[in-house]
Write an enzyme that holds these catalytic residues in place. Sequence first.
Site, short mmCIF file in Angstrom:
data_model
loop_
_atom_site.label_atom_id
_atom_site.label_comp_id
_atom_site.label_asym_id
_atom_site.label_seq_id
_atom_site.Cartn_x
_atom_site.Cartn_y
_atom_site.Cartn_z
N HIS A 83 -11.30 16.77 -33.22
CA HIS A 83 -12.73 16.61 -32.98
C HIS A 83 -12.98 15.63 -31.83
O HIS A 83 -13.81 15.88 -30.96
CB HIS A 83 -13.44 16.05 -34.22
CG HIS A 83 -13.53 16.97 -35.38
ND1 HIS A 83 -13.17 16.58 -36.64
CD2 HIS A 83 -13.94 18.26 -35.48
CE1 HIS A 83 -13.38 17.59 -37.49
NE2 HIS A 83 -13.83 18.62 -36.80
N LYS A 118 -21.04 23.59 -48.00
CA LYS A 118 -19.83 23.98 -47.28
C LYS A 118 -18.78 24.53 -48.25
O LYS A 118 -18.38 23.86 -49.18
CB LYS A 118 -19.27 22.77 -46.52
CG LYS A 118 -18.00 23.07 -45.76
CD LYS A 118 -18.21 22.94 -44.30
CE LYS A 118 -16.92 23.23 -43.56
NZ LYS A 118 -17.07 23.15 -42.17
N ARG A 156 -9.78 26.88 -31.85
CA ARG A 156 -8.35 26.75 -32.12
C ARG A 156 -7.64 28.09 -32.11
O ARG A 156 -6.53 28.21 -31.63
CB ARG A 156 -8.13 26.08 -33.49
CG ARG A 156 -8.57 24.66 -33.57
CD ARG A 156 -8.52 24.17 -34.98
NE ARG A 156 -9.42 25.02 -35.78
CZ ARG A 156 -10.03 24.66 -36.87
NH1 ARG A 156 -9.84 23.47 -37.36
NH2 ARG A 156 -10.84 25.46 -37.51
#
Length: 165
Positions: free
Chosen positions: A21, A45, A100
Amino acid sequence: MEGPLSHVVVPGTYDPVTRGHLDVIRRACRIAPQVTVAVAASKSKRGCGTWFSLEERVQMVREAWSEEGGETPIEVRPMEGLLVDFCREVGAHAVVKGLRAATDFEYELAQASLNARMSPGLESIYVMSAPEYGYVSSSVVREIATLGGDVSLLVTPSVAARLGR
């Protein structure tokens, strides 16, 4: 929006913030002079909420950025609600996210399409993950920490300390 980008948002749940991050935030600082990190509430989440509270995650990002020698000043703010509304509120012209793998691309393409429908002037900018962080995710960090593994290469010391509690 026309002309160069002046303000970008780097959104995420940051549960916890990882070196991956921080790499994306650092790169966003090279794209625009003003960077706001939006720490999403993400109450639902993956159906189970977050490990850390919103306030803890905001503080973790601030501490980790300082710890890693973040030379560029950034603003770290909690975000509830839609990303497009947050960007409008802070006056940002683009969103910067890291990718990614191909699975990230599919998810982010859908998000970018929805954001473009809701806020046509908002740009989506993606940076490829640096090779050393391509496998790093908050969920992997949490799993390693839960199993008693060493996360020191993946997160800053202050984040590792919080995970150890």
